[in-house]
Design a protein around this motif. Structure first.
Motif, short mmCIF file in Angstrom:
data_model
loop_
_atom_site.label_atom_id
_atom_site.label_comp_id
_atom_site.label_asym_id
_atom_site.label_seq_id
_atom_site.Cartn_x
_atom_site.Cartn_y
_atom_site.Cartn_z
N GLN A 70 0.83 -1.21 0.00
CA GLN A 70 0.00 0.00 0.00
C GLN A 70 0.87 1.26 0.00
O GLN A 70 0.54 2.24 -0.66
N ILE A 71 1.96 1.23 0.74
CA ILE A 71 2.88 2.37 0.76
C ILE A 71 3.48 2.58 -0.63
O ILE A 71 3.55 3.70 -1.12
N ASP A 72 3.87 1.49 -1.29
CA ASP A 72 4.40 1.60 -2.65
C ASP A 72 3.37 2.20 -3.60
O ASP A 72 3.72 3.04 -4.45
N ALA A 73 2.12 1.80 -3.47
CA ALA A 73 1.05 2.34 -4.33
C ALA A 73 0.88 3.83 -4.06
O ALA A 73 0.71 4.62 -5.01
N ALA A 74 0.94 4.24 -2.81
CA ALA A 74 0.82 5.66 -2.47
C ALA A 74 2.00 6.44 -3.03
O ALA A 74 1.82 7.55 -3.57
N MET A 75 3.21 5.90 -2.95
CA MET A 75 4.39 6.60 -3.47
C MET A 75 4.26 6.77 -4.99
O MET A 75 4.64 7.83 -5.53
N ALA A 76 3.73 5.78 -5.68
CA ALA A 76 3.55 5.89 -7.13
C ALA A 76 2.60 7.03 -7.48
O ALA A 76 2.83 7.76 -8.47
N ILE A 77 1.58 7.22 -6.68
CA ILE A 77 0.66 8.34 -6.90
C ILE A 77 1.37 9.66 -6.62
O ILE A 77 1.31 10.60 -7.41
N LEU A 78 2.03 9.75 -5.47
CA LEU A 78 2.69 10.99 -5.07
C LEU A 78 3.78 11.41 -6.04
O LEU A 78 4.00 12.61 -6.26
N GLU A 79 4.47 10.45 -6.65
CA GLU A 79 5.52 10.76 -7.61
C GLU A 79 5.01 11.55 -8.81
O GLU A 79 5.77 12.27 -9.46
N THR A 80 3.72 11.43 -9.12
CA THR A 80 3.15 12.13 -10.28
C THR A 80 2.76 13.57 -9.97
O THR A 80 2.51 14.35 -10.90
N LEU A 81 2.68 13.94 -8.72
CA LEU A 81 2.12 15.24 -8.35
C LEU A 81 3.01 16.46 -8.62
O LEU A 81 2.49 17.53 -8.91
N PRO A 82 4.34 16.37 -8.55
CA PRO A 82 5.12 17.58 -8.83
C PRO A 82 4.84 18.16 -10.23
O PRO A 82 4.78 19.38 -10.38
N GLU A 83 4.64 17.32 -11.21
CA GLU A 83 4.37 17.84 -12.56
C GLU A 83 3.01 18.52 -12.66
O GLU A 83 2.80 19.36 -13.53
N ALA A 84 2.10 18.21 -11.75
CA ALA A 84 0.76 18.82 -11.77
C ALA A 84 0.69 20.12 -10.97
O ALA A 84 -0.29 20.85 -11.07
N ALA A 135 -3.79 9.02 -2.09
CA ALA A 135 -2.55 8.45 -1.56
C ALA A 135 -2.55 8.48 -0.04
O ALA A 135 -2.14 7.52 0.62
N GLY A 136 -3.03 9.59 0.53
CA GLY A 136 -3.11 9.69 1.98
C GLY A 136 -4.00 8.62 2.59
O GLY A 136 -3.67 8.05 3.64
N ALA A 137 -5.12 8.32 1.93
CA ALA A 137 -6.01 7.27 2.43
C ALA A 137 -5.31 5.91 2.42
O ALA A 137 -5.48 5.11 3.35
N LEU A 138 -4.52 5.65 1.38
CA LEU A 138 -3.75 4.40 1.34
C LEU A 138 -2.77 4.35 2.50
O LEU A 138 -2.61 3.29 3.15
N LEU A 139 -2.11 5.47 2.79
CA LEU A 139 -1.13 5.49 3.88
C LEU A 139 -1.80 5.32 5.24
O LEU A 139 -1.26 4.63 6.11
N VAL A 140 -2.95 5.92 5.43
CA VAL A 140 -3.67 5.75 6.70
C VAL A 140 -4.02 4.27 6.90
O VAL A 140 -3.85 3.72 7.99
N ARG A 141 -4.46 3.60 5.83
CA ARG A 141 -4.77 2.16 5.94
C ARG A 141 -3.53 1.32 6.19
O ARG A 141 -3.59 0.29 6.84
N ALA A 142 -2.38 1.77 5.66
CA ALA A 142 -1.15 0.99 5.77
C ALA A 142 -0.43 1.16 7.10
O ALA A 142 0.39 0.33 7.48
N CYS A 143 -0.72 2.26 7.81
CA CYS A 143 0.06 2.58 9.01
C CYS A 143 -0.59 2.09 10.30
O CYS A 143 -1.83 2.02 10.40
N LYS A 144 0.25 1.80 11.24
CA LYS A 144 -0.18 1.34 12.56
C LYS A 144 -1.07 2.40 13.21
O LYS A 144 -0.70 3.57 13.26
#
Length: 102
Positions: free
Chosen positions: A18-32, A80-89
């Protein structure tokens, strides 16, 4: 410059997907977002042995608070934040955020 650092405490061994999936999303945001100038992520090396609780994290660099606010409101950031919330303790409690301005 504004540095937005986020450290993650994964809930379990399976959380990294899930963290990897969130990072893939976040990596696209600087160009936007023109004021979002840099994004990097990776394992916390914790050379001083002071942050073992957070083995992974990411760092965003923004030109100013307005750019950070635009990023925060972006639907992909929120997804991405929702994925991280689900992935974190303990959900959001397993996410540590620091904003530094220089």
């Amino acid at each position: 410059m504004l540095y937005h650092m986020v450290m993650l405490e994964p809930a379990n061994d399976g959380a990294m997907s899930q963290i990897d999936a969130a990072m893939a999303i976040l990596e696209t945001l600087p160009e936007a977002h023109p004021g979002f100038t840099a994004f990097s992520h990776g394992p916390n090396r914790d050379f001083e042995r002071k942050s073992e609780r957070y083995p992974y994290g990411f760092l965003c660099t923004f030109t100013d608070k307005a750019a950070l606010d635009a990023y925060a409101a972006d639907p992909d950031h929120q997804r991405a934040g929702a994925l991280l919330v689900r992935a974190c303790k303990n959900g959001a409690a397993g996410i540590f955020v620091v904003d530094l301005e220089s």
